[in-house]
Design a protein around this motif. Structure first.
Motif, PDB file in Angstrom:
ATOM      1  N   VAL A 186       6.071   9.559 -10.017  1.00 57.86           N
ATOM      2  CA  VAL A 186       5.021   8.568  -9.816  1.00 57.86           C
ATOM      3  C   VAL A 186       4.569   8.620  -8.368  1.00 57.86           C
ATOM      4  CG1 VAL A 186       6.729   6.707  -9.410  1.00 57.86           C
ATOM      5  CG2 VAL A 186       4.368   6.133 -10.016  1.00 57.86           C
ATOM      6  N   LEU A 187       3.250   8.672  -8.166  1.00 54.67           N
ATOM      7  CA  LEU A 187       2.665   8.640  -6.829  1.00 54.67           C
ATOM      8  C   LEU A 187       2.338   7.184  -6.502  1.00 54.67           C
ATOM      9  CD1 LEU A 187       1.874  11.521  -8.204  1.00 54.67           C
ATOM     10  CD2 LEU A 187       0.494  11.766  -6.150  1.00 54.67           C
ATOM     11  N   THR A 188       2.887   6.694  -5.397  1.00 56.11           N
ATOM     12  CA  THR A 188       2.834   5.264  -5.132  1.00 56.11           C
ATOM     13  C   THR A 188       1.917   4.860  -3.984  1.00 56.11           C
ATOM     14  OG1 THR A 188       4.814   5.444  -3.736  1.00 56.11           O
ATOM     15  CG2 THR A 188       5.138   4.861  -6.074  1.00 56.11           C
ATOM     16  N   GLY A 189       1.239   5.794  -3.326  1.00 54.82           N
ATOM     17  CA  GLY A 189       0.358   5.401  -2.228  1.00 54.82           C
ATOM     18  C   GLY A 189       1.116   4.573  -1.211  1.00 54.82           C
ATOM     19  N   ASP A 190       0.563   3.408  -0.871  1.00 57.90           N
ATOM     20  CA  ASP A 190       1.235   2.511   0.068  1.00 57.90           C
ATOM     21  C   ASP A 190       1.944   1.361  -0.637  1.00 57.90           C
ATOM     22  OD1 ASP A 190       0.385   4.031   2.166  1.00 57.90           O
ATOM     23  OD2 ASP A 190      -0.943   2.523   3.044  1.00 57.90           O
ATOM     24  N   THR A 191       2.001   1.386  -1.971  1.00 61.99           N
ATOM     25  CA  THR A 191       2.675   0.307  -2.698  1.00 61.99           C
ATOM     26  C   THR A 191       4.175   0.353  -2.450  1.00 61.99           C
ATOM     27  OG1 THR A 191       0.955   0.230  -4.381  1.00 61.99           O
ATOM     28  CG2 THR A 191       3.096  -0.680  -4.977  1.00 61.99           C
ATOM     29  N   VAL A 192       4.756   1.537  -2.516  1.00 62.90           N
ATOM     30  CA  VAL A 192       6.155   1.758  -2.156  1.00 62.90           C
ATOM     31  C   VAL A 192       6.202   3.006  -1.291  1.00 62.90           C
ATOM     32  CG1 VAL A 192       8.484   2.229  -2.991  1.00 62.90           C
ATOM     33  CG2 VAL A 192       7.007   0.692  -4.278  1.00 62.90           C
ATOM     34  N   LEU A 193       6.880   2.918  -0.169  1.00 64.13           N
ATOM     35  CA  LEU A 193       6.921   4.008   0.793  1.00 64.13           C
ATOM     36  C   LEU A 193       8.247   4.751   0.720  1.00 64.13           C
ATOM     37  CD1 LEU A 193       5.418   2.023   3.807  1.00 64.13           C
ATOM     38  CD2 LEU A 193       4.199   3.451   2.146  1.00 64.13           C
ATOM     39  N   GLY A 194       8.284   5.903   1.352  1.00 63.95           N
ATOM     40  CA  GLY A 194       9.519   6.660   1.390  1.00 63.95           C
ATOM     41  C   GLY A 194      10.511   6.133   2.400  1.00 63.95           C
ATOM     42  N   ARG A 195      10.050   5.282   3.307  1.00 65.39           N
ATOM     43  CA  ARG A 195      10.924   4.666   4.308  1.00 65.39           C
ATOM     44  C   ARG A 195      10.305   3.349   4.741  1.00 65.39           C
ATOM     45  NH1 ARG A 195      10.168   7.975   7.804  1.00 65.39           N
ATOM     46  NH2 ARG A 195       9.128   6.919   9.537  1.00 65.39           N
ATOM     47  N   GLY A 196      11.127   2.329   4.905  1.00 66.83           N
ATOM     48  CA  GLY A 196      10.600   1.031   5.302  1.00 66.83           C
ATOM     49  C   GLY A 196       9.898   0.343   4.139  1.00 66.83           C
ATOM     50  N   THR A 197       9.109  -0.660   4.463  1.00 67.50           N
ATOM     51  CA  THR A 197       8.357  -1.395   3.454  1.00 67.50           C
ATOM     52  C   THR A 197       6.912  -1.537   3.892  1.00 67.50           C
ATOM     53  OG1 THR A 197       9.009  -3.506   4.450  1.00 67.50           O
ATOM     54  CG2 THR A 197      10.356  -2.691   2.634  1.00 67.50           C
ATOM     55  N   THR A 198       6.051  -1.906   2.954  1.00 64.83           N
ATOM     56  CA  THR A 198       4.614  -1.930   3.225  1.00 64.83           C
ATOM     57  C   THR A 198       4.142  -3.301   3.675  1.00 64.83           C
ATOM     58  OG1 THR A 198       2.498  -1.187   2.319  1.00 64.83           O
ATOM     59  CG2 THR A 198       3.854  -2.577   0.904  1.00 64.83           C
ATOM     60  N   VAL A 199       3.043  -3.321   4.394  1.00 62.65           N
ATOM     61  CA  VAL A 199       2.391  -4.566   4.801  1.00 62.65           C
ATOM     62  C   VAL A 199       1.588  -5.105   3.621  1.00 62.65           C
ATOM     63  CG1 VAL A 199       0.611  -5.546   6.302  1.00 62.65           C
ATOM     64  CG2 VAL A 199       2.289  -3.965   7.238  1.00 62.65           C
ATOM     65  N   LEU A 200       1.677  -6.402   3.393  1.00 60.86           N
ATOM     66  CA  LEU A 200       0.909  -7.034   2.325  1.00 60.86           C
ATOM     67  C   LEU A 200      -0.550  -7.180   2.727  1.00 60.86           C
ATOM     68  CD1 LEU A 200       3.443  -9.807   1.313  1.00 60.86           C
ATOM     69  CD2 LEU A 200       2.913  -7.728   0.049  1.00 60.86           C
ATOM     70  N   GLY A 201      -1.428  -7.257   1.717  1.00 57.40           N
ATOM     71  CA  GLY A 201      -2.849  -7.436   1.968  1.00 57.40           C
ATOM     72  C   GLY A 201      -3.175  -8.850   2.405  1.00 57.40           C
ATOM     73  N   ASP A 202      -4.429  -9.034   2.828  1.00 59.29           N
ATOM     74  CA  ASP A 202      -4.872 -10.349   3.293  1.00 59.29           C
ATOM     75  C   ASP A 202      -5.678 -11.091   2.229  1.00 59.29           C
ATOM     76  OD1 ASP A 202      -7.173  -8.871   3.311  1.00 59.29           O
ATOM     77  OD2 ASP A 202      -7.626  -9.148   5.431  1.00 59.29           O
ATOM     78  N   HIS A 203      -5.619 -10.650   0.968  1.00 59.19           N
ATOM     79  CA  HIS A 203      -6.359 -11.307  -0.096  1.00 59.19           C
ATOM     80  C   HIS A 203      -5.528 -12.439  -0.705  1.00 59.19           C
ATOM     81  CE1 HIS A 203      -3.980  -8.134  -2.058  1.00 59.19           C
ATOM     82  NE2 HIS A 203      -3.962  -8.904  -3.127  1.00 59.19           N
ATOM     83  N   HIS A 204      -6.190 -13.361  -1.357  1.00 63.95           N
ATOM     84  CA  HIS A 204      -5.495 -14.489  -1.992  1.00 63.95           C
ATOM     85  C   HIS A 204      -4.534 -13.971  -3.061  1.00 63.95           C
ATOM     86  CE1 HIS A 204      -4.754 -18.476  -3.611  1.00 63.95           C
ATOM     87  NE2 HIS A 204      -5.043 -18.027  -4.811  1.00 63.95           N
TER      88      HIS A 204
END
Length: 269
Positions: free
Chosen positions: A153-171
């Motif tokens: 599965v290709l996850t883009g920035d939803t799940v990274l190979g190291r660390g965690t992702t920044v959440l969006g600024d949408h409601h």
């Protein structure tokens, strides 16, 4: 885009070189490292064994050397985007013009020569069936792509190979994100995780479960900060407590994730 508390740069594969990862997927690492992109953007090249044509996912920054390397992997049948952020999509138009391949994404405004992707759609190209999974949270238009038959599965920035992702600024960003992680956690055990940044990982559903646990830990930290600061604390006030050990130049990115967590706690407790 990574959580700024977890962006240390390790050793990495060579830039602008195709590195095989699974039977159907290889990666070309763009030379655009930063605190938010880790060691750079992963552009994924997909093709079934024995196929000449390929699918390129997230062609990345508009860098001539990177585009030349991706063009060399062709013929390119299709370009897919996991989301709109420029470190993933900036070169899509130029790459499409050079290869003649259409661009498809969830947002029709990002598409060239083709319609927008539908959630749950199965895209056939380069001898593969690629399933579209909606995974909002990092952005509203974030997608993951399950490569059926490849166990990946290709996850883009939803799940990274190291660390965690920044959440969006949408409601509703955090609520959306937790639901997205639950979708990934439901994939078969051992599904390979092919991220937009960082190294590939062996087990996407386990990584998604780890992310869910991390989010619970972050929420607990924010709750504790509110206990000290008061319920009306601003995101920056919370960042100054929760991210006290992080370089202040990265606090603006942390503001976004903390704002999403505050919204979630104020709605859900």
């Amino acid at each position: 885009m990574t959580d700024p508390s977890e962006s240390a740069r390790p050793e990495h594969p060579a830039y602008e070189t195709l590195r095989p990862v699974t039977a159907a997927a290889g990666v070309v690492l763009a030379d655009n490292p930063s605190g938010m992109t880790l060691d750079g953007t992963n552009s994924w090249v997909l093709r079934a064994p024995g196929q000449r044509g390929c699918v390129v996912v997230d062609p990345g920054p508009d860098d001539p050397r990177h585009l030349a390397q991706l063009v060399d992997q062709g013929p390119v049948e299709l370009i897919l985007l996991t989301h709109h952020h420029l470190d993933h999509s900036e070169s899509a138009r130029a790459f499409s013009e050079r290869t003649g391949a259409p661009v498809r994404a969830l947002d029709p405004l990002l598409c060239l020569g083709a319609e927008g992707l539908g959630v749950g759609e199965a895209v056939g190209a380069a001898g593969l069936d690629i399933r579209v999974v909606a995974t909002p949270g990092h952005t509203t238009d974030s997608l993951c792509f399950v490569v059926d038959g490849d166990g990946s599965v290709l996850t883009g920035d939803t799940v990274l190979g190291r660390g965690t992702t920044v959440l969006g600024d949408h409601h509703g960003a955090l609520g959306d994100y937790l639901s997205s992680l639950q979708r990934l956690a439901a994939l078969p055990a051992g599904t390979a995780l092919l991220p937009g940044h960082g190294p590939d990982l062996a087990d996407a559903p386990q990584t998604a479960r780890d992310y869910l646990a991390h989010r619970e830990q972050r929420l607990a930290q924010v709750r504790a900060a509110l206990g000290r600061l008061g319920e009306d604390a601003t995101p920056r006030q919370v960042v100054e407590v929760v991210y006290a050990d992080v370089d202040e130049s990265l606090w603006p990115a942390a503001d976004i994730s903390v704002a999403a967590q505050l919204e979630y706690l104020r709605e859900h407790g």
